[in-house]
Design an enzyme around this catalytic site. Structure first.
Site, PDB file in Angstrom:
ATOM      1  N   SER A   1      40.346  36.826  42.679  1.00  0.00           N
ATOM      2  CA  SER A   1      39.535  38.156  42.041  1.00  0.00           C
ATOM      3  C   SER A   1      38.664  38.323  43.487  1.00  0.00           C
ATOM      4  CB  SER A   1      38.664  37.531  41.394  1.00  0.00           C
ATOM      5  OG  SER A   1      37.562  38.589  40.685  1.00  0.00           O
TER       6      SER A   1
ATOM      7  N   TYR B   1      33.876  30.331  38.621  1.00  0.00           N
ATOM      8  CA  TYR B   1      35.255  31.521  38.607  1.00  0.00           C
ATOM      9  C   TYR B   1      35.120  31.451  39.925  1.00  0.00           C
ATOM     10  CZ  TYR B   1      37.848  35.296  37.411  1.00  0.00           C
ATOM     11  OH  TYR B   1      38.677  36.483  37.447  1.00  0.00           O
TER      12      TYR B   1
END
Lengths: 245, 77
Positions: free
Chosen positions: A139, A152
């Site tokens: 990401s 995350y």
């Protein structure tokens, strides 16, 4: 270009928006695809849509035994495994000061540790075949950070370092290990944002729009292809210019 | 030479691309036969397959030479 006829691919998180598109793209290029996820119903629906060369191999990535069994199940279904796409991921967002150990651990377990175990599990066959492709979906926040996503972002950045390390080890065996880092992609997850949040995000994206899952799938297809044999340890950012790293 | 030693030698010669007479009892895979650490992992995998045995990681670490390999496999097979 990008012909995957005769290759077998395992895609985790194939019930999600991006995972399903990745599976479709690899399948359209001629690969057999094993669709993994926790929810069997959407996997069955996708397999039915794809028709031949599609197999459903459910797994719970928060469970170590289930992760260990997944490569074996995929190989049994397809007769081999040449391409692994670590796409599955979860979020448990919270501000750092409020983040519980459980929120931290569950995100690290599913996003990072399961990818490690899957990579380890598929290497043997790839080493023998002297050919393999491992693509992990990370990401943009792994590179930039994001408030509320300490867990995350740590997991995603961890996947990059892990992939580079493995890339070193197996490059001489014809196996490449790369990452694709999506920016803001229009999926069920981003649908939940309200218009205000969306327009705020869009001001930070030079391309002026969200990305489509197909645009992530195309990047994965490239890295999975024979043509990308000289690309390893790389992260391909697909983010409309949001972060130019 | 035993049948096991012959089969082990064949794997080593094929995998590392070395001359058969270089593969002596005390020949070290890494120091004498040019293997890198990944080669040694692959050799162990090949032994496991050829002889239908499991070689645990801690045992694999002790297999440094051709002689070590033959000895381990002879005892395990």
């Amino acid at each position: 270009m990008f012909d995957l006829t005769g290759k077998s691919a395992l895609v985790t998180g194939a019930s999600g928006g991006i995972g399903a598109e990745i599976a479709k793209a690899l399948h359209a290029a001629g690969a057999k695809v094993a669709l993994s996820g926790t929810r069997v119903e959407p996997l069955e629906a996708l397999a039915a849509e794809l028709g031949e060369r599609a197999y459903v191999v459910p797994a719970n990535l928060s469970d170590a035994a289930s992760v260990e069994a997944l490569p074996k199940a995929a190989i049994e279904a397809m007769g081999g495994l040449d391409i692994l796409v670590n796409n599955a991921g979860i979020t448990r967002d919270n501000l750092f000061m409020r983040m519980s150990d459980e929120e931290w651990q569950s995100v690290l377990d599913v996003n990072l540790t399961s990818s490690f175990r899957l990579m380890r599990g598929v290497l043997r066959g790839m080493m023998k075949a002297r050919w393999g492709r491992i693509v992990s979906i990370t990401s943009v926040v792994g590179a930039t950070g994001n408030p509320g996503q300490g867990n995350y972002a740590a997991a995603k950045a961890g996947m990059v370092g892990m992939s580079k390390s493995l890339a070193y080890e197996v490059a001489s065996r014809g196996i490449t290990v790369n990452c694709v880092a999506p920016g803001f992609i229009a999926t069920a997850m981003t649908d939940k944002l309200n218009d205000d949040q969306k327009s705020k995000i869009l001001t930070q994206i030079p391309a002026g729009r969200m990305g489509a899952p197909e645009e992530i799938a195309a990047a994965v297809l490239y890295l999975a292809s024979p043509e990308a044999g000289y690309v390893t340890g790389a992260t391909l950012h697909v983010n409309g210019g949001m972060a130019m790293v | 030479m035993s049948d096991i030693a012959d089969r082990v030698k064949k794997i080593v010669v094929e995998h590392l691309g070395v001359e058969e007479d270089k593969v002596t009892e005390t020949a070290s895979f890494i120091d004498d036969l040019g293997a890198d650490s990944l080669d040694t992992v692959e050799l162990v995998m090949a032994f496991e397959e050829e002889f239908g045995i499991e070689i645990p990681d801690d045992a694999a670490e002790t297999i440094q030479t051709f002689g070590d390999a033959v000895k381990f496999i002879t005892e395990a097979a």
